[in-house]
Design a protein around this motif. Structure first.
Motif, PDB file in Angstrom:
ATOM      1  N   THR A 193       0.818  -1.223   0.000  1.00 31.43           N
ATOM      2  CA  THR A 193       0.000   0.000   0.000  1.00 31.43           C
ATOM      3  C   THR A 193       0.845   1.264   0.000  1.00 31.43           C
ATOM      4  OG1 THR A 193      -0.137  -0.072   2.419  1.00 31.43           O
ATOM      5  CG2 THR A 193      -1.938  -1.086   1.182  1.00 31.43           C
ATOM      6  N   GLY A 194       2.177   1.121   0.126  1.00 31.48           N
ATOM      7  CA  GLY A 194       3.047   2.282   0.081  1.00 31.48           C
ATOM      8  C   GLY A 194       3.284   2.936   1.426  1.00 31.48           C
ATOM      9  N   ALA A 195       2.988   2.227   2.525  1.00 28.63           N
ATOM     10  CA  ALA A 195       3.158   2.802   3.856  1.00 28.63           C
ATOM     11  C   ALA A 195       4.620   2.813   4.303  1.00 28.63           C
ATOM     12  CB  ALA A 195       2.311   2.043   4.880  1.00 28.63           C
ATOM     13  N   ILE A 196       5.445   1.979   3.684  1.00 29.39           N
ATOM     14  CA  ILE A 196       6.880   2.008   3.973  1.00 29.39           C
ATOM     15  C   ILE A 196       7.634   2.139   2.658  1.00 29.39           C
ATOM     16  CG2 ILE A 196       6.711   0.683   6.110  1.00 29.39           C
ATOM     17  CD1 ILE A 196       7.521  -1.806   4.637  1.00 29.39           C
ATOM     18  N   GLU A 262      -0.403  -0.027  -9.727  1.00 28.69           N
ATOM     19  CA  GLU A 262      -1.822  -0.148 -10.067  1.00 28.69           C
ATOM     20  C   GLU A 262      -2.645  -0.578  -8.856  1.00 28.69           C
ATOM     21  OE1 GLU A 262      -2.932  -1.810 -13.759  1.00 28.69           O
ATOM     22  OE2 GLU A 262      -1.795  -0.229 -14.775  1.00 28.69           O
ATOM     23  N   VAL A 263      -2.055  -1.396  -8.001  1.00 27.39           N
ATOM     24  CA  VAL A 263      -2.748  -1.760  -6.755  1.00 27.39           C
ATOM     25  C   VAL A 263      -2.933  -0.516  -5.897  1.00 27.39           C
ATOM     26  CG1 VAL A 263      -2.554  -3.011  -4.576  1.00 27.39           C
ATOM     27  CG2 VAL A 263      -1.974  -4.164  -6.712  1.00 27.39           C
ATOM     28  N   ARG A 264      -1.868   0.256  -5.734  1.00 28.76           N
ATOM     29  CA  ARG A 264      -1.920   1.463  -4.906  1.00 28.76           C
ATOM     30  C   ARG A 264      -2.875   2.508  -5.469  1.00 28.76           C
ATOM     31  NH1 ARG A 264       4.628   2.199  -3.937  1.00 28.76           N
ATOM     32  NH2 ARG A 264       4.906   0.399  -2.534  1.00 28.76           N
ATOM     33  N   ASP A 265      -2.924   2.608  -6.786  1.00 32.98           N
ATOM     34  CA  ASP A 265      -3.783   3.616  -7.424  1.00 32.98           C
ATOM     35  C   ASP A 265      -5.243   3.188  -7.535  1.00 32.98           C
ATOM     36  OD1 ASP A 265      -1.536   5.152  -7.705  1.00 32.98           O
ATOM     37  OD2 ASP A 265      -1.254   4.758  -9.845  1.00 32.98           O
ATOM     38  N   GLY A 266      -5.528   1.952  -7.102  1.00 37.78           N
ATOM     39  CA  GLY A 266      -6.908   1.481  -7.171  1.00 37.78           C
ATOM     40  C   GLY A 266      -7.315   0.984  -8.544  1.00 37.78           C
ATOM     41  N   LYS A 267      -6.338   0.746  -9.421  1.00 36.42           N
ATOM     42  CA  LYS A 267      -6.655   0.272 -10.775  1.00 36.42           C
ATOM     43  C   LYS A 267      -7.201  -1.161 -10.751  1.00 36.42           C
ATOM     44  CE  LYS A 267      -5.226   3.948 -13.032  1.00 36.42           C
ATOM     45  NZ  LYS A 267      -3.931   3.964 -13.714  1.00 36.42           N
ATOM     46  N   LEU A 268      -6.914  -1.897  -9.672  1.00 42.89           N
ATOM     47  CA  LEU A 268      -7.446  -3.252  -9.530  1.00 42.89           C
ATOM     48  C   LEU A 268      -8.677  -3.265  -8.622  1.00 42.89           C
ATOM     49  CD1 LEU A 268      -4.502  -3.906 -10.611  1.00 42.89           C
ATOM     50  CD2 LEU A 268      -4.754  -6.079  -9.449  1.00 42.89           C
ATOM     51  N   GLY A 269      -9.251  -2.097  -8.436  1.00 41.54           N
ATOM     52  CA  GLY A 269     -10.487  -1.999  -7.663  1.00 41.54           C
ATOM     53  C   GLY A 269     -10.255  -1.782  -6.174  1.00 41.54           C
ATOM     54  N   LEU A 270     -11.354  -1.754  -5.431  1.00 40.05           N
ATOM     55  CA  LEU A 270     -11.304  -1.539  -3.991  1.00 40.05           C
ATOM     56  C   LEU A 270     -10.857  -2.822  -3.292  1.00 40.05           C
ATOM     57  CD1 LEU A 270     -14.694   0.389  -3.594  1.00 40.05           C
ATOM     58  CD2 LEU A 270     -12.439   1.296  -4.191  1.00 40.05           C
ATOM     59  N   TYR A 271      -9.999  -2.682  -2.305  1.00 40.67           N
ATOM     60  CA  TYR A 271      -9.492  -3.874  -1.614  1.00 40.67           C
ATOM     61  C   TYR A 271      -9.126  -3.540  -0.173  1.00 40.67           C
ATOM     62  CZ  TYR A 271      -4.877  -1.771  -2.222  1.00 40.67           C
ATOM     63  OH  TYR A 271      -3.810  -0.914  -2.174  1.00 40.67           O
ATOM     64  N   THR A 272      -9.120  -4.558   0.653  1.00 44.26           N
ATOM     65  CA  THR A 272      -8.648  -4.451   2.038  1.00 44.26           C
ATOM     66  C   THR A 272      -7.820  -5.697   2.311  1.00 44.26           C
ATOM     67  OG1 THR A 272     -10.475  -3.067   2.817  1.00 44.26           O
ATOM     68  CG2 THR A 272      -9.364  -4.420   4.471  1.00 44.26           C
ATOM     69  N   LEU A 273      -6.621  -5.491   2.855  1.00 43.13           N
ATOM     70  CA  LEU A 273      -5.679  -6.591   3.024  1.00 43.13           C
ATOM     71  C   LEU A 273      -5.780  -7.294   4.374  1.00 43.13           C
ATOM     72  CD1 LEU A 273      -2.500  -4.944   1.418  1.00 43.13           C
ATOM     73  CD2 LEU A 273      -4.167  -6.456   0.325  1.00 43.13           C
ATOM     74  N   ASP A 274      -6.457  -6.671   5.330  1.00 47.94           N
ATOM     75  CA  ASP A 274      -6.688  -7.298   6.632  1.00 47.94           C
ATOM     76  C   ASP A 274      -8.107  -7.847   6.682  1.00 47.94           C
ATOM     77  OD1 ASP A 274      -4.184  -6.594   7.597  1.00 47.94           O
ATOM     78  OD2 ASP A 274      -4.882  -4.736   8.521  1.00 47.94           O
ATOM     79  N   LYS A 275      -8.258  -9.027   7.237  1.00 43.85           N
ATOM     80  CA  LYS A 275      -9.590  -9.622   7.384  1.00 43.85           C
ATOM     81  C   LYS A 275      -9.816 -10.030   8.838  1.00 43.85           C
ATOM     82  CE  LYS A 275      -9.005 -12.687   4.010  1.00 43.85           C
ATOM     83  NZ  LYS A 275      -9.313 -13.743   3.030  1.00 43.85           N
ATOM     84  N   VAL A 276     -10.988  -9.716   9.354  1.00 41.32           N
ATOM     85  CA  VAL A 276     -11.318 -10.080  10.735  1.00 41.32           C
ATOM     86  C   VAL A 276     -11.228 -11.591  10.905  1.00 41.32           C
ATOM     87  CG1 VAL A 276     -13.134 -10.079  12.499  1.00 41.32           C
ATOM     88  CG2 VAL A 276     -12.796  -8.068  11.050  1.00 41.32           C
ATOM     89  N   SER A 277     -11.612 -12.338   9.868  1.00 39.24           N
ATOM     90  CA  SER A 277     -11.611 -13.787   9.927  1.00 39.24           C
ATOM     91  C   SER A 277     -10.223 -14.390  10.117  1.00 39.24           C
ATOM     92  CB  SER A 277     -12.261 -14.378   8.674  1.00 39.24           C
ATOM     93  OG  SER A 277     -11.555 -13.972   7.517  1.00 39.24           O
ATOM     94  N   ASP A 278      -9.177 -13.587   9.852  1.00 39.44           N
ATOM     95  CA  ASP A 278      -7.797 -14.079  10.002  1.00 39.44           C
ATOM     96  C   ASP A 278      -7.267 -13.931  11.413  1.00 39.44           C
ATOM     97  OD1 ASP A 278      -7.645 -14.826   7.363  1.00 39.44           O
ATOM     98  OD2 ASP A 278      -6.716 -12.969   6.690  1.00 39.44           O
ATOM     99  N   LEU A 279      -8.007 -13.242  12.267  1.00 41.98           N
ATOM    100  CA  LEU A 279      -7.547 -13.021  13.643  1.00 41.98           C
ATOM    101  C   LEU A 279      -7.522 -14.330  14.399  1.00 41.98           C
ATOM    102  CD1 LEU A 279      -9.422  -9.745  14.628  1.00 41.98           C
ATOM    103  CD2 LEU A 279      -6.987  -9.992  14.155  1.00 41.98           C
ATOM    104  N   ASP A 280      -6.481 -14.540  15.195  1.00 40.50           N
ATOM    105  CA  ASP A 280      -6.384 -15.754  16.004  1.00 40.50           C
ATOM    106  C   ASP A 280      -7.491 -15.778  17.048  1.00 40.50           C
ATOM    107  OD1 ASP A 280      -2.755 -15.682  16.103  1.00 40.50           O
ATOM    108  OD2 ASP A 280      -4.125 -16.573  14.666  1.00 40.50           O
ATOM    109  N   GLY A 281      -8.172 -16.887  17.110  1.00 38.90           N
ATOM    110  CA  GLY A 281      -9.215 -17.053  18.117  1.00 38.90           C
ATOM    111  C   GLY A 281     -10.475 -16.303  17.810  1.00 38.90           C
ATOM    112  N   ASN A 282     -10.581 -15.763  16.565  1.00 40.96           N
ATOM    113  CA  ASN A 282     -11.795 -15.048  16.208  1.00 40.96           C
ATOM    114  C   ASN A 282     -12.932 -16.024  15.997  1.00 40.96           C
ATOM    115  OD1 ASN A 282     -13.168 -12.529  15.399  1.00 40.96           O
ATOM    116  ND2 ASN A 282     -13.325 -13.555  13.415  1.00 40.96           N
ATOM    117  N   ASP A 283     -14.085 -15.694  16.583  1.00 38.58           N
ATOM    118  CA  ASP A 283     -15.238 -16.578  16.451  1.00 38.58           C
ATOM    119  C   ASP A 283     -15.868 -16.444  15.077  1.00 38.58           C
ATOM    120  OD1 ASP A 283     -16.145 -15.822  19.887  1.00 38.58           O
ATOM    121  OD2 ASP A 283     -14.932 -17.455  19.072  1.00 38.58           O
TER     122      ASP A 283
END
Length: 283
Positions: A193-196, A262-283
């Motif tokens: 995402t270009g944060a670093i 193109e990912v950063r510019d949104g050329k591949l559409g809207l996206y989110t790289l974190d998912k709640v379902s990936d959290l350890d112990g998430n119900d």
């Protein structure tokens, strides 16, 4: 994958400044990238902020996957953390942030009124990692250009209160908190995402991560953007074939740069790289 070295001195100074400033504000505003609702947060913040009321602002909501963002909002609200979705470039940002602040502090304001104290102005400080949009948001709230917009960490000498309106004041805190992470996956997400800085991670690894994530979560976007792509292939094979098809010959670096941009510019559409379902112990 290369180990990313952060600057302990910078982290220590930022932590000390936040701790010192807590007593001057009514609540803390934590600014994150809506594409990285968890990965763009500094893990040490919870300990520093303690019981201080906090407002979690998910910026760049216009670039994020709204279905996943709603899940994150629900997740945080269940923890008692008030959230707000914004695009800090929009004119409506000031009203949205001011209202969210008033809602967050409603009980405190009511208690003060019962004691005959009229509190018209709320005070906050905004904490966010580079490229989350901290400078853009502060400029928007202040109604003028008071912060240099960029994605490089820096330290502002001195402190000043920036008045957004009669209802809200922001403490311009020196220092930007860098993320501190053990998980290499977090580094790849921040890099994509270009944060670093691009120099901190090999672009081939960032591209492979991005391709695999989009293959798993947004395959139709890849097929639409890169005609002739074979999603059954492994990421390295896709890189080789697409580099040829795009006429880049064996210049794989050129494909890495194209894909990440193109990912950063949104050329591949809207996206989110974190998912709640990936959290350890998430119900």
């Amino acid at each position: 994958m290369a180990t990313i070295q952060w600057f302990p001195g910078h982290m220590s100074k930022a932590r000390r400044q936040v701790q010192e400033n807590l007593k001057h504000v009514d609540f803390v505003t934590i600014l994150v990238d809506a594409r990285l609702p968890l990965s763009s947060q500094n893990p040490m913040l919870t300990k520093i902020v303690g019981d201080k009321p906090r407002l979690l602002i998910l910026n760049k909501a216009d670039l994020a996957d709204m279905a996943l963002i709603k899940e994150w909002q629900s997740y945080y609200e269940k923890q008692g953390i008030k959230t707000l979705l914004i695009n800090s470039k929009e004119q409506s940002t000031v009203k949205k942030v001011t209202k969210a602040a008033q809602d967050l502090m409603a009980d405190k304001i009511a208690k003060l009124r019962e004691r005959g104290i009229q509190k018209e102005t709320l005070r906050t400080m905004i904490i966010g990692i580079p490229n989350a949009g901290k400078s853009t948001l502060m400029n928007r709230l202040a109604g003028k250009k008071i912060a240099v917009v960029g994605n490089k960490p820096g330290v502002t000498k001195g402190q000043q209160w920036l008045k957004s309106n009669k209802d809200l004041e922001i403490l311009d805190t020196p220092g930007i908190l860098w993320p501190k992470f053990e998980d290499q996956l977090v580094g790849l997400k921040l890099a994509l995402t270009g944060a670093i800085k691009d120099q901190l991670l090999p672009m081939d690894e960032v591209t492979i991560f991005g391709l695999n994530y989009f293959k798993e979560n947004y395959p139709e976007r890849l097929q639409e953007r890169f005609k002739g792509i074979d999603l059954d292939d492994e990421a390295p094979e896709i890189i080789m074939s697409m580099t040829q098809k795009l006429g880049f010959r064996d210049d794989y670096d050129r494909f890495y740069q194209l894909f990440v941009k193109e990912v950063r510019d949104g050329k591949l559409g809207l996206y989110t790289l974190d998912k709640v379902s990936d959290l350890d112990g998430n119900d």
